[in-house]
Design a protein around this motif. Structure first.
Motif, PDB file in Angstrom:
ATOM      1  N   TRP A 151      -2.014   8.758   6.374  1.00 24.68           N
ATOM      2  CA  TRP A 151      -0.829   8.930   6.349  1.00 24.68           C
ATOM      3  C   TRP A 151      -0.832  10.119   8.111  1.00 24.68           C
TER       4      TRP A 151
ATOM      5  N   HIS B  27      12.480  -0.139   4.450  1.00 26.12           N
ATOM      6  CA  HIS B  27      11.776  -0.768   3.206  1.00 26.12           C
ATOM      7  C   HIS B  27      12.216  -1.869   3.008  1.00 26.12           C
TER       8      HIS B  27
ATOM      9  N   CYS C 273       0.306  -1.194   0.082  1.00 25.55           N
ATOM     10  CA  CYS C 273      -0.284   0.165  -0.003  1.00 25.55           C
ATOM     11  C   CYS C 273       0.815   1.101  -0.204  1.00 25.55           C
ATOM     12  N   ASN C 274       0.448   1.969  -0.969  1.00 18.72           N
ATOM     13  CA  ASN C 274       1.017   2.984  -1.018  1.00 18.72           C
ATOM     14  C   ASN C 274       0.427   4.653  -0.644  1.00 18.72           C
TER      15      ASN C 274
ATOM     16  N   SER D   4       0.437   8.167  -1.210  1.00 20.30           N
ATOM     17  CA  SER D   4       0.441   8.434  -2.517  1.00 20.30           C
ATOM     18  C   SER D   4      -1.349   7.922  -2.485  1.00 20.30           C
ATOM     19  N   THR D   5      -1.275   7.159  -2.338  1.00 23.11           N
ATOM     20  CA  THR D   5      -3.417   6.601  -2.115  1.00 23.11           C
ATOM     21  C   THR D   5      -4.405   6.789  -1.265  1.00 23.11           C
TER      22      THR D   5
ATOM     23  N   VAL E 282       8.181  -0.954   6.083  1.00 19.74           N
ATOM     24  CA  VAL E 282       6.728  -0.779   4.277  1.00 19.74           C
ATOM     25  C   VAL E 282       7.282  -2.322   3.320  1.00 19.74           C
TER      26      VAL E 282
ATOM     27  N   ASP F  91       7.079  -3.542  -0.016  1.00 18.19           N
ATOM     28  CA  ASP F  91       6.673  -3.173  -1.694  1.00 18.19           C
ATOM     29  C   ASP F  91       7.741  -3.467  -2.285  1.00 18.19           C
TER      30      ASP F  91
ATOM     31  N   THR G 184       8.235   3.470  -2.937  1.00 11.72           N
ATOM     32  CA  THR G 184       7.349   4.377  -3.471  1.00 11.72           C
ATOM     33  C   THR G 184       7.290   5.822  -2.140  1.00 11.72           C
ATOM     34  N   ARG G 185       6.666   6.415  -2.693  1.00  9.00           N
ATOM     35  CA  ARG G 185       7.327   7.637  -1.435  1.00  9.00           C
ATOM     36  C   ARG G 185       6.773   7.183  -0.188  1.00  9.00           C
ATOM     37  N   THR G 186       5.905   6.482  -0.234  1.00  9.33           N
ATOM     38  CA  THR G 186       5.646   5.886   1.250  1.00  9.33           C
ATOM     39  C   THR G 186       6.898   5.017   1.917  1.00  9.33           C
ATOM     40  N   ALA G 187       7.705   3.854   0.201  1.00  7.56           N
ATOM     41  CA  ALA G 187       8.655   2.956   1.643  1.00  7.56           C
ATOM     42  C   ALA G 187      10.017   3.832   1.750  1.00  7.56           C
TER      43      ALA G 187
END
Length: 393
Positions: A129, A159, A119-120, A123-124, A144, A146, A150-153
């Protein structure tokens, strides 16, 4: 909303199918033609020769997934099964922990360990957040899982760049470590779970070394992840829809949903697993769908296979002679695009598309009906990301 390309009036095809050549007609003319064609097709071939095709192009309870169901049920049309998104994950989730919402997203401020899986969020799922950020201020660790940075990672403490499609292997190896290192909450397991002995036996063959070969994540990292997750309570897992986007995705979700029970994460606010808060919303879906209008035995065609259904590869009896598309753009979202387009080009297929624009699918329509946007309709919205009902005015 104010685009000059908006469809504002009903259109009738004037050129070859796929040409995008249309003329403006009145609503009365459009509805009369649709009714006449549907009636004649049902009379000659049976109502199952007509099929709706819809999904969530317009979200919401009133104008979303189930709009149109009562009409097509009463008509006796072929039932269009909708499994594009999250069906495997939702089924697995409810099979494992029941028809429950899981964790209140706002309770993540209390979490000590936040495992964002597929899950990012930034962004989504941006409205989640701030609660994750608040938890970090209070000392929580954010991890994270993934394949992509990603931005979240990039914003996380750790990560874990897993190989795509191997999430289930990582979850099984985590269970292997948690069980074999006695990191389980035995009291919680005894009181609130079923099948632990079988699970404990099953995961013995899924060691971190085995999972490292599958996932590309080093065995020692898997051990560290499992230990931190088990020993940092309350721990929460936020699962994105991406986790089911591969063969075995449903089983992956079942494995992930077992983890919180093993470590007793459900005991405290901020612990557990969060898939879709949708389950918490007290919506009487049957009041919108009216399944009692369905004729028992009516055939079901999965929209995922619409190309096969339209080209005759599915060998339907009767064959599909009419298609009505709304809240969806199947030429873009369906697999086997070439096959689907070939079916839409059939001269003997009467196609109606309700749309805001002349989309890739609407190009092949015989009749195009104008549709509203979210800004032009009233609706009541459930959510995939929070527990508030929203009135869309």
């Amino acid at each position: 909303m104010y685009s000059p390309d908006r469809v504002l009036f009903p259109l009738r095809r004037t050129g070859p199918k796929g040409s995008g050549q249309f003329e403006r007609i009145s609503w009365d003319a459009a509805l009369d033609e649709i009714a006449e064609r549907f009636t004649s097709i049902a009379a000659e071939y049976g109502p199952e020769a007509i099929m709706p095709c819809s999904y969530l192009g317009t979200e919401g309870i009133l104008n979303g997934l189930n709009v149109g169901d009562p009409f097509f049920a009463k008509l006796g049309a072929t039932i269009a099964e909708r499994t594009y998104c999250d069906s495997g994950s939702c089924t697995a989730y409810t099979m494992t922990i029941g028809d429950t919402a899981g964790v209140d997203p706002e309770s993540l401020v209390h979490s000590k360990f936040i495992l964002v899986w597929a899950c990012n969020v930034m962004s989504t799922n941006l409205h989640l957040w701030p609660y994750i950020a608040e938890a970090r201020k209070r000392g929580a660790t954010v991890v994270v899982v993934d394949p992509v940075a990603t931005r979240t990672a990039r914003a996380a403490d750790w990560h874990i760049a897993i190989r795509p499609g191997t999430d289930g292997a990582l979850a099984l190896a985590m269970m292997h470590v948690i069980i074999n290192e006695n990191l389980t909450d035995e009291d919680y397991i005894a009181k609130y779970t079923v099948g632990y002995e079988e699970l404990a036996e099953r995961v013995q063959s899924y060691s971190p070394e085995w999972a490292a070969q599958e996932t590309g994540v080093p065995a020692e990292d898997i051990r560290i992840l499992a230990r931190q997750y088990a020993q940092s309570q309350p721990a929460v897992i936020r699962v994105g829809v991406a986790v089911e986007r591969h063969a075995g995705g449903g089983q992956t979700m079942r494995s992930l949903a077992c983890l919180p029970a093993l470590v007793g994460a459900w005991r405290r606010p901020g612990g557990g697993i969060l898939q879709l808060p949708l389950w918490a919303f007290p919506v009487n879906w049957a009041a919108f769908m009216h399944p009692e209008m369905l004729t028992p035995g009516t055939r079901v065609v999965n929209q995922f296979l619409l190309g096969e259904a339209l080209t005759g590869e599915m060998q339907l009896d009767p064959p599909l002679k009419a298609l009505m598309v709304y809240n969806s753009n199947p030429v873009v979202v369906c697999p086997d695009q070439d096959k689907l387009v070939s079916g839409l080009l059939r001269d003997d297929l009467f196609t109606v598309v309700s749309e805001q624009f002349v989309t890739d699918t609407a190009q092949y329509a015989d009749i195009v009906l104008p549709a509203t946007t979210q800004l032009e309709q009233k609706d009541i919205m459930f959510s995939w990301g929070h527990l508030f009902v929203t009135y869309n005015h």
